[in-house]
Scaffold this motif. Structure first.
Motif, PDB file in Angstrom:
ATOM      1  N   PHE B  92      -7.030 -13.867 -14.323  1.00 36.96           N
ATOM      2  CA  PHE B  92      -7.040 -12.752 -13.365  1.00 36.96           C
ATOM      3  C   PHE B  92      -5.750 -12.815 -12.555  1.00 36.96           C
ATOM      4  O   PHE B  92      -5.327 -13.899 -12.126  1.00 36.96           O
ATOM      5  N   ALA B  93      -5.122 -11.677 -12.381  1.00 36.87           N
ATOM      6  CA  ALA B  93      -3.894 -11.624 -11.570  1.00 36.87           C
ATOM      7  C   ALA B  93      -3.895 -10.319 -10.800  1.00 36.87           C
ATOM      8  O   ALA B  93      -4.258  -9.271 -11.339  1.00 36.87           O
ATOM      9  N   ILE B  94      -3.524 -10.396  -9.513  1.00 37.51           N
ATOM     10  CA  ILE B  94      -3.401  -9.170  -8.714  1.00 37.51           C
ATOM     11  C   ILE B  94      -2.248  -9.378  -7.737  1.00 37.51           C
ATOM     12  O   ILE B  94      -2.091 -10.462  -7.159  1.00 37.51           O
ATOM     13  N   PRO B  95      -1.372  -8.379  -7.586  1.00 41.20           N
ATOM     14  CA  PRO B  95      -0.237  -8.534  -6.669  1.00 41.20           C
ATOM     15  C   PRO B  95      -0.729  -8.684  -5.242  1.00 41.20           C
ATOM     16  O   PRO B  95      -1.831  -8.232  -4.898  1.00 41.20           O
ATOM     17  N   ARG B  96       0.059  -9.351  -4.423  1.00 38.52           N
ATOM     18  CA  ARG B  96      -0.268  -9.389  -2.993  1.00 38.52           C
ATOM     19  C   ARG B  96       1.031  -9.241  -2.197  1.00 38.52           C
ATOM     20  O   ARG B  96       2.115  -9.523  -2.683  1.00 38.52           O
ATOM     21  N   THR B  97       0.860  -8.817  -0.981  1.00 36.70           N
ATOM     22  CA  THR B  97       2.029  -8.538  -0.142  1.00 36.70           C
ATOM     23  C   THR B  97       2.479  -9.806   0.567  1.00 36.70           C
ATOM     24  O   THR B  97       1.851 -10.850   0.422  1.00 36.70           O
ATOM     25  N   PRO B 121      -6.146  -8.996  -1.459  1.00 36.16           N
ATOM     26  CA  PRO B 121      -6.357  -7.937  -2.453  1.00 36.16           C
ATOM     27  C   PRO B 121      -7.298  -8.427  -3.551  1.00 36.16           C
ATOM     28  O   PRO B 121      -7.251  -9.592  -3.938  1.00 36.16           O
ATOM     29  N   THR B 122      -8.128  -7.542  -4.013  1.00 41.02           N
ATOM     30  CA  THR B 122      -9.039  -7.932  -5.089  1.00 41.02           C
ATOM     31  C   THR B 122      -9.295  -6.755  -6.015  1.00 41.02           C
ATOM     32  O   THR B 122      -8.904  -5.613  -5.716  1.00 41.02           O
ATOM     33  N   ALA B 123      -9.916  -7.037  -7.133  1.00 35.38           N
ATOM     34  CA  ALA B 123     -10.254  -6.010  -8.125  1.00 35.38           C
ATOM     35  C   ALA B 123     -11.344  -6.590  -9.009  1.00 35.38           C
ATOM     36  O   ALA B 123     -11.708  -7.759  -8.862  1.00 35.38           O
ATOM     37  N   SER B 124     -11.854  -5.796  -9.930  1.00 35.72           N
ATOM     38  CA  SER B 124     -12.922  -6.339 -10.778  1.00 35.72           C
ATOM     39  C   SER B 124     -12.331  -7.445 -11.656  1.00 35.72           C
ATOM     40  O   SER B 124     -11.195  -7.352 -12.104  1.00 35.72           O
ATOM     41  N   GLY B 125     -13.116  -8.494 -11.845  1.00 36.00           N
ATOM     42  CA  GLY B 125     -12.628  -9.653 -12.608  1.00 36.00           C
ATOM     43  C   GLY B 125     -12.157 -10.774 -11.710  1.00 36.00           C
ATOM     44  O   GLY B 125     -11.846 -11.863 -12.192  1.00 36.00           O
ATOM     45  N   ASP B 126     -12.104 -10.562 -10.416  1.00 37.84           N
ATOM     46  CA  ASP B 126     -11.656 -11.610  -9.490  1.00 37.84           C
ATOM     47  C   ASP B 126     -12.704 -12.726  -9.469  1.00 37.84           C
ATOM     48  O   ASP B 126     -13.862 -12.498  -9.124  1.00 37.84           O
ATOM     49  N   PRO B 127     -12.335 -13.954  -9.864  1.00 39.44           N
ATOM     50  CA  PRO B 127     -13.326 -15.044  -9.918  1.00 39.44           C
ATOM     51  C   PRO B 127     -13.986 -15.301  -8.561  1.00 39.44           C
ATOM     52  O   PRO B 127     -15.146 -15.713  -8.515  1.00 39.44           O
ATOM     53  N   ARG B 226      -1.993 -13.153  -6.392  1.00 37.13           N
ATOM     54  CA  ARG B 226      -3.107 -14.091  -6.547  1.00 37.13           C
ATOM     55  C   ARG B 226      -3.301 -14.267  -8.041  1.00 37.13           C
ATOM     56  O   ARG B 226      -3.372 -13.284  -8.777  1.00 37.13           O
ATOM     57  N   LEU B 227      -3.416 -15.526  -8.507  1.00 43.22           N
ATOM     58  CA  LEU B 227      -3.418 -15.785  -9.944  1.00 43.22           C
ATOM     59  C   LEU B 227      -4.479 -16.811 -10.298  1.00 43.22           C
ATOM     60  O   LEU B 227      -4.614 -17.849  -9.626  1.00 43.22           O
ATOM     61  N   PHE B 228      -5.252 -16.526 -11.340  1.00 39.03           N
ATOM     62  CA  PHE B 228      -6.238 -17.481 -11.857  1.00 39.03           C
ATOM     63  C   PHE B 228      -6.008 -17.676 -13.351  1.00 39.03           C
ATOM     64  O   PHE B 228      -5.761 -16.702 -14.071  1.00 39.03           O
TER      65      PHE B 228
END
Lengths: 243, 399
Positions: B92-97, B121-127, B226-228
């Motif tokens: 899972f990866a989502i950009p953050r400021t 920040p989050t989205a579907s799939g965020d552990p 944010r990276l998993f």
């Protein structure tokens, strides 16, 4: 002499080596169906070695002729066919030993059936029931050999030797460990049943007094020199041919 | 002449079985001796798999284990994120400021407030969401456990977010009404946090930076992410890839490495103890079967005399060894199962319901049985070879 059950000529066997060595010669030995032959001689004359040879467990040194029924035993030894020899033993020979001859972990019933099971013959046959009855073993069937008297054990051994309907019985001093009264009884049963089933029987015994009470043709050991014994019923054979 | 092979072997197997029952004291000793070696081994193996499985499960059930924390600010453009999305090591990866821009003040309807909550920040799939639906649009928020507690709110509550900026010397505050979508368990996020959509986070950053018209997400660059990782084994590789791009990251690599090394260490320890114990037992089993052939020499000779072929007589000790192996392994499995139950019951307080300190799987026991039987057959073949060579004439000799 055609149709002889056992036909041996010029058979030589060795036991041991050097000064302990011992050579046995069987010049001639013939046994017919239903016939009883007694091998007679003092202890140490090689009677047991003779049984080893005839019983297919001692490799002959030399064999002019060695036939059991339709089997050429001399040829089987020459080709070292151990399994085939074991199969002939299993099918055609019944052994009655001086003592033992029974597996201690098996009941009397299973001991009697040992050879039948080995051959895949049906259990509890009429023949088996008859042997048990004649030998008076009915009450002992579930016992282990250790719980039997020596006389009872020998009767079980006789039943075991005969259960699979062999053509030849080899009996090695079958009554030597019994008291005189039991000896007569056991020998009588053995010879009687063998005759009734027309099985050939070879009895090794040092006790000619006992054997002479029955219809047994004697074959005497002739100790030629130290370490060499010769057995022969050649005279009988020639006599037989002249008849 | 047809050899009565099949009936001879069937008959031998039966005799071997009857003999084992007849000599039940001796057989029982051999079975006990096997269990004495095998049961502790099974317990040891059960402890190894139980402890390692529990440690691994605990690590895995903590989503932060898979996290690769990016430290510092970078200029990460959409192309970089697109290539990251194709990386199989990424779960899972989502950009953050920038982290400075990513705090927010929250107010609950009852007047409680919370200053400086982390805006995540989050989205579907965020552990970290552990299966919760992600917040939608710009009017939903998911609160961390501590944030929800400080605000005394629960899912469904209305709160207000205050975003302040200093523009042209003046202080401006924007009030954003938000609905609490869910509250995360304490294990997921230990600090005060407000999980929002990326859209909302970007809008907050734009407002703080003085852009009243937000930049479109497709073209903006982000300072961080944010990276998993996709799995425990992928963490190290993913971290190394980022470090190669001069991006500083931190992981829980140490803890992962520890579980792996415990697994490996216990595994080799087990192998050493098992080979010592099993080797010793096999020698003793081979010796007792060898001695058995001596003890039963007369009986085996009689079997040969009445016409059992050499192969069948050889099978006699082999069948007995196989029976001892099967019975001994069954007894060991029962004993080890009992011990495992006791251990698990004793440690029940420190374990959660699905966790075991000592874990014995049917598959492991099947493997133990197969190995024991094969080795017992090998050990017995020596005695069998000896039995097959017995001279049948021995039974005719007066002993």
């Amino acid at each position: 002499m055609a149709g002889a059950l056992l036909d041996i000529r010029d058979l030589t066997g060795n036991r041991g080596a050097g000064s302990q060595g011992f050579t046995l010669q069987i010049e001639a030995l013939t046994l017919h169906q239903g016939e009883a032959v007694g091998i007679i001689g003092p202890s140490g004359c090689g009677k047991s070695t003779l049984l080893d040879l005839v019983g297919l467990v001692l490799r002959p040194q030399q064999a002019g002729c060695f036939r059991l029924g339709s089997h050429d035993i001399a040829a089987l030894w020459q080709q070292d066919k151990q399994s085939a020899l074991a199969a002939v033993r299993a099918q055609h020979i019944g052994y009655v030993l001086q003592t033992g001859g029974l597996l201690p972990f098996l009941s009397v019933r299973d001991n009697i059936r040992l050879s039948c099971d080995l051959l895949g013959l049906p259990r509890n046959s009429q023949h088996e029931q008859q042997l048990i009855k004649v030998l008076g073993l009915g009450r002992l069937l579930d016992n282990k050999p250790a719980a039997l008297s020596i006389g009872e054990r020998q009767r079980v051994a006789i039943a075991r030797a005969l259960a699979h309907k062999p053509r030849l019985i080899l009996a090695d001093e079958p009554t030597a460990s019994l008291d005189p009264a039991h000896s007569v009884r056991v020998m009588e049963l053995l010879l009687h049943i063998a005759r009734a089933l027309s099985v050939g029987i070879l009895v090794v015994s040092h006790d000619w007094d006992l054997l002479s009470r029955f219809e047994v043709r004697p074959v005497q050991a002739q100790m030629a020199e130290s370490g060499l014994t010769c057995f022969s019923d050649l005279a009988y054979r020639q006599g037989g041919q002249n008849e | 002449m047809s050899t009565p092979r099949l009936s001879a072997y069937r008959s031998t197997a039966r005799l071997a079985l009857i003999d084992i029952l007849h000599e039940w004291r001796v057989s029982f000793c051999l079975i006990l001796a096997l269990a004495a070696v095998l049961a502790p081994l099974l317990v040891l193996f059960g402890l190894k798999s139980g402890i390692v499985t529990t440690m691994r499960d605990r690590l895995l059930s903590d989503p932060r284990t898979l996290e690769v924390v990016v430290v510092g600010s970078y200029r990460l453009d959409p192309a970089w994120f697109a290539s990251l999305a194709n990386n199989p090591a990424v779960g899972f990866a989502i950009p953050r400021t920038r982290s400075l821009a990513a705090t927010i003040d929250l107010q609950a309807a009852e007047g409680r407030s919370l200053a400086g909550a982390e805006l995540v920040p989050t989205a579907s799939g965020d552990p970290l969401l552990t299966g919760q639906a992600p917040p939608n649009g710009r009017d939903q928020v998911i609160l961390s456990h501590s944030a929800a507690q400080k605000l005394a709110v629960s899912p469904g509550s209305q709160i207000t977010a205050l975003v302040a900026r200093t523009l042209n010397g003046g202080r401006q505050v924007q009030r954003l009404p938000l609905t609490v979508g869910a509250v995360l368990p304490e294990a997921s996020f230990g600090r005060d946090g407000a999980f929002v959509s990326l859209d909302m986070l970007a809008a907050v950053e734009d407002f703080r930076d003085g852009h009243d018209t937000p930049q479109p997400l497709q073209s903006r660059t982000f300072a961080s992410l944010r990276l998993f990782a996709a799995s425990l084994d992928a963490v190290q590789g993913l971290a190394d890839q980022l470090r190669a791009q001069s991006i500083e990251v931190r992981t829980k690599a140490d803890e992962i490495a520890m579980v792996k090394s415990v697994d490996k260490t216990l595994g080799s320890l087990f192998a050493i103890i098992a080979s010592l114990a099993i080797g010793g037992y096999l020698l003793s089993l081979a010796a007792s079967l060898w001695a058995n052939v001596d003890r039963k020499r007369k009986d085996l000779a009689l079997m040969r005399l009445v016409g059992f072929p050499p192969g069948a007589v050889m099978a006699f000790p082999v069948v007995q060894a196989a029976l001892i192996a099967i019975l001994g392994t069954s007894l060991s499995a029962a004993l080890a199962g009992g011990v495992a139950w006791i251990v698990n019951t004793m440690l029940a307080n420190t374990l959660s319901r699905e966790e075991f300190a000592c874990l014995l799987l049917p598959g492991d026991i099947a493997v133990a049985l197969a190995v024991t039987v094969v080795l017992a057959l090998l050990a017995s073949s020596l005695g069998g070879y000896r039995a097959a060579r017995i001279d049948p004439a021995e039974s005719l000799r007066e002993i």
